[in-house]
Every structure is written in structure tokens, then in C-alpha cells.
Design an enzyme around this catalytic site. Structure first.
Site, short mmCIF file in Angstrom:
data_model
loop_
_atom_site.label_atom_id
_atom_site.label_comp_id
_atom_site.label_asym_id
_atom_site.label_seq_id
_atom_site.Cartn_x
_atom_site.Cartn_y
_atom_site.Cartn_z
N GLY A 132 -88.85 -21.12 36.37
CA GLY A 132 -87.93 -22.25 36.40
C GLY A 132 -88.00 -23.19 35.22
O GLY A 132 -87.39 -24.26 35.26
N PRO A 155 -92.27 -17.23 34.43
CA PRO A 155 -91.09 -17.59 33.65
C PRO A 155 -90.18 -16.39 33.37
O PRO A 155 -90.67 -15.31 33.01
CB PRO A 155 -91.69 -18.11 32.34
CG PRO A 155 -93.01 -17.41 32.23
CD PRO A 155 -93.50 -17.19 33.63
N CYS A 169 -59.06 -8.68 35.29
CA CYS A 169 -57.97 -9.09 36.16
C CYS A 169 -58.48 -10.03 37.26
O CYS A 169 -58.47 -9.71 38.44
CB CYS A 169 -57.34 -7.84 36.75
SG CYS A 169 -55.74 -8.20 37.41
N GLU A 170 -59.02 -11.15 36.83
CA GLU A 170 -59.52 -12.23 37.68
C GLU A 170 -59.56 -13.43 36.76
O GLU A 170 -59.57 -13.28 35.54
CB GLU A 170 -60.98 -11.97 38.14
CG GLU A 170 -61.17 -10.92 39.18
CD GLU A 170 -60.86 -11.38 40.59
OE1 GLU A 170 -60.89 -12.60 40.83
OE2 GLU A 170 -60.58 -10.52 41.43
#
Ligand code: PLP
Length: 404
Positions: free
Chosen positions: A222, A264, A332-333
Site C-alpha cells: 500500500g 509492496p 465499444c464501451e
């Protein structure tokens, strides 16, 4: 020292291998790992690369050679890590909501295991009792991370066993003589504030004395990397200082000191990755000037999935006047990479590079719209190597069973 590839290097790589293309810069991974080692050198801390970020086997080997261990989120990742030459003793498997058979398989492979449900912990106890050490993933009920979709430790998250259920964990420990060797948390991704990790340490220190076989405290991954000019990474030296102090002062049983683990992912590989696309079409409308590149969320889904910001540069016209564009894909979105983004003037055929694309980029790609997954290239010691060829038409049919 900073490692980067110049515009002209990126253009010549794009010309040699074609686009869309992921390019990873090995020396940048080394630089990031070096930051961790330098900061934590005086502490008893080791790092497991969270390989879900990027599993190309060459990247795994490179990171193995740097000396890091590896954290896996599926048994297939464990097998990839073994294939890449990590010994089982350097592999951690942090499972989440999976079938117990997969945990059994990981145990047979001899790796460290973190279990994240009471149900699987009980099955583990019944099957293996005291004979094999095991870690427990806890949910510390801490809200942290870049945004809610990448926050995993809060009190509504599915991840880990809620820390308020520790009594139930202890009952299982008693019933099956479980050897709990580590307590694990992962509160989220892109955590800027080092004190979030310290809060997690406090939660774990509170319950640690109940676990007599404890050897490790695993604080997950994180760490934040900078994705925009002026943004800061997690302050790793400060984190090392604070974590080092907390553990040095921690009175764990009989003077025994616990080892700290981190996992990590993004921190090691994000900035090393460049995603190069080519501009197919420019379209001027009353809403925006659209730049359609030869890609989409089938290749880089983070902007659509997490609202992630990727810095974009027109490496073909870096001196061109600045204009605002909406950068979209060709699937196609609705697949908007960036809305109203200042870029050096864009022409059809220009190369646009997306920065910080090493983590969760290729790894989350798909064949949606029956488009090919991109190729991957490793730039290392001044040379480039193709490390995954671009899909070909046969790849689209490979696992289909034609019965009609
Ligand atoms: N460890 C665990 C258990 C995770 O779930 C993740 C990411 O999802 C990581 C480590 C790596 O996180 P990051 O890439 O933000 O360092």
C-alpha cells in the site's frame, strides 16, 4: 539517482515492437527496491513483492535477483514464483475467500500461508493442527488508501478476519493447537500517511501476546507512488524510523523480537512501467476534442475502474503547443482515460505514453472486443527484450472448444 527512459528511447522501442506496448524499465524497479532497503536496513524487516501487480516471469526473476521475497494471491501465482526460481521459503501466499483445496495445495508447496477466514482457519486446524505454521489475515477496521475501491481494512471490507473476532481465532488455536506464526493486515493501496501503518501496528501489538508462536508481523503493501507532478510518495525513511522504533520498544515475550514484513506491489513496479499507445483518430465535437488511441480498458483499466490518474505525454510532439483533449480508447464501451487533459498538440499517428503503468496495467488486461493483449518489453542495462509477444489471432481461439 533516478532512472528514466527518454522520449526518443520510448519512440524507438515503440517503432521496433509496435503498439500498444508495455515497457518496463528494470533499473527503476531496482531504484525503488533500493529505497526500501536503505531506509529499513537497520531494522529487522523483509519485503515480499506483491506480484499481483505484475507477474511476467522476467520481472519476477529480476525482483528475485534483487533479493526480495514474493507475496502471491493465488496458488497459480505461487507456481509462477516457483517457476521464476523463488525457493518456497521466500514465498508468501495471502489467500482471500478461496476454496480450502487451494490452501492445501499451497501447504504442499511449502510456502508461508496467510488465512483470512475463520472457516478456512478451522479447516486448516483440522487438517494440519500444530504441524505447519500459519498466518492470520486480520481486518483492523482502519479506513485508509487512495479511494474506497482500494481500501481493504475498513469495517465493511470483506478482507481478513475482523479484529473484534480475535476470541474466535483463539478458540481455534486452542482446539487445534494451531501454530500462528504471523499476524497480517493490508489496509489499502496508496497510503500516504505513515501513521496509518503505525495504527495497524498498535492493533496487532494489542493482540500479539495471545499468540505464543508469533514470529512475524505482516503490515501488507500500500505504499503510495507519485503519479502527478508535485505528488509525494509515502515517506519511506519516516515509516522505517517509526516502525523501527515501535518494534524496538515492543516488549514481546521473553525479549523475543518480531520480524516485520511488508508486501509492496505498486511501489516496486508502477513507475517502471510505460504504456505506449498510438493515436488512431482525432474527433472534434462541441463537448470535447477526442483523441482515440489504439487501446482501451481492455489494456489499462485503472482509470475506469478506480478513477486512477495516469500522467499522459505526447512523446511525438513534446514541444507542440498545449491544448486540452479527452483521451479515449477504441473499444465499444465508454473508456475514457482522461477528460479535458492538457497535452502537447496531438496529431493522428502520434505516440501517447501513459506513465506509472507498471502495476495492475497489463496484469488486469483482457481480450474484450476480441482485441489482442499488448506485448511487453523489458528495458535493462541499455538493451530491450521482448518478454511477452503480442497476442495473435490463434490466441483468441486457443481454449475454445468448437462443437458446432
Ligand atoms: N498485499 C495484499 C494482501 C494486497 O491485497 C495488495 C494489493 O491489493 C498488496 C499487498 C499490494 O498493494 P500495493 O500494490 O498497493 O502495494
Amino acid at each position: 539517482m533516478t532512472s528514466s527512459l527518454s522520449h526518443s528511447e520510448l519512440i524507438s522501442i515503440a517503432e521496433e515492437y509496435g503498439t500498444p506496448l508495455y515497457v518496463y524499465h528494470a533499473e527503476k524497479i531496482k531504484e525503488q527496491y533500493g529505497k526500501l532497503q536503505n531506509a529499513f536496513g537497520h531494522t529487522n524487516t523483509i519485503f515480499f513483492y506483491a506480484c499481483k501487480a505484475l507477474t511476467n516471469v522476467n520481472i519476477l526473476r529480476y525482483i528475485r535477483n534483487l533479493g526480495a521475497n514474493v507475496d502471491c494471491s493465488s496458488v497459480n501465482e505461487v507456481k509462477l514464483a516457483l517457476h521464476a526460481g523463488f525457493p518456497a521459503s521466500r514465498i508468501l501466499y495471502t489467500s482471500n475467500g478461496i476454496d480450502f483445496d487451494e490452501i492445501k495445495e499451497a501447504k504442499e508447496l511449502g510456502v508461508y500461508i496467510n488465512i483470512d477466514s475463520l472457516s478456512n482457519l478451522e479447516k486448516f486446524g483440522m487438517a494440519f493442527g500444530h504441524s505447519y505454521p500459519v498466518g492470520v489475515r486480520l481486518r483492523p477496521n482502519i479506513l485508509a488508501g487512495g479511494n474506497i475501491k482500494i481500501s481493504t481494512g475498513h469495517d465493511k471490507s470483506k478482507f481478513g478476519i475482523p479484529v473484534d473476532q480475535v476470541d474466535r481465532i483463539l478458540k481455534l488455536v486452542d482446539a487445534y493447537q494451531l501454530r500462528i506464526s504471523d499476524l497480517h493486515i493490508h489496509t489499502g493501496s496508496e497510503i500516504k500517511d505513515v501513521d496509518v501503518f503505525l495504527k495497524g501496528v498498535d492493533v496487532l501489538f494489542d493482540i500479539a501476546p495471545h499468540f505464543e508462536h508469533l514470529e512475524f508481523i505482516d503490515l501488507g503493501g500500500g505504499f503510495k507512488v507519485a503519479s502527478k507532478a508535485g505528488e509525494q510518495e509515502t515517506d519511506i525513511p519516516l515509516l522505517a524510523e517509526k516502525v523501527g522504533r515501535a518494534f524496538a520498544n515492543h516488549p514481546y515475550k521473553n525479549g523475543k523480537k518480531l520480524q516485520v514484513w511488508f508486501e509492496p506491489g505498486k511501489f516496486l513496479v508502477s513507475a517502471a512501467g510505460h504504456f505506449i499507445t498510438k493515436v488512431n483518430v482525432l474527433k472534434e465535437t462541441s463537448a470535447a476534442e477526442f483523441v482515440s488511441v489504439n487501446s482501451g480498458f481492455n489494456h489499462l483499466i485503472r482509470p475506469m475502474f478506480y478513477d486512477a490518474y495516469h500522467h499522459i505525454e505526447n512523446i511525438s510532439n513534446p514541444e507542440g503547443p498545449m491544448k486540452n483533449y479527452s483521451v479515449v480508447g477504441n473499444i465499444c464501451e465508454t473508456d475514457t482515460f482522461a477528460w479535458d487533459r492538457p497535452l502537447n498538440e496531438v496529431r493522428e499517428g502520434d505516440y501517447l505514453v501513459f506513465r506509472n503503468a507498471g502495476a495492475y496495467g497489463f496484469e488486469m488486461s483482457s481480450n474484450f472486443n476480441s482485441r489482442f493483449k499488448p506485448a511487453e518489453v523489458l528495458a535493462m542495462e541499455g538493451k530491450t527484450h521482448l518478454i511477452r509477444r503480442r497476442d495473435q489471432f490463434d490466441d483468441l481461439l486457443r481454449n475454445q472448444v468448437e462443437v458446432i
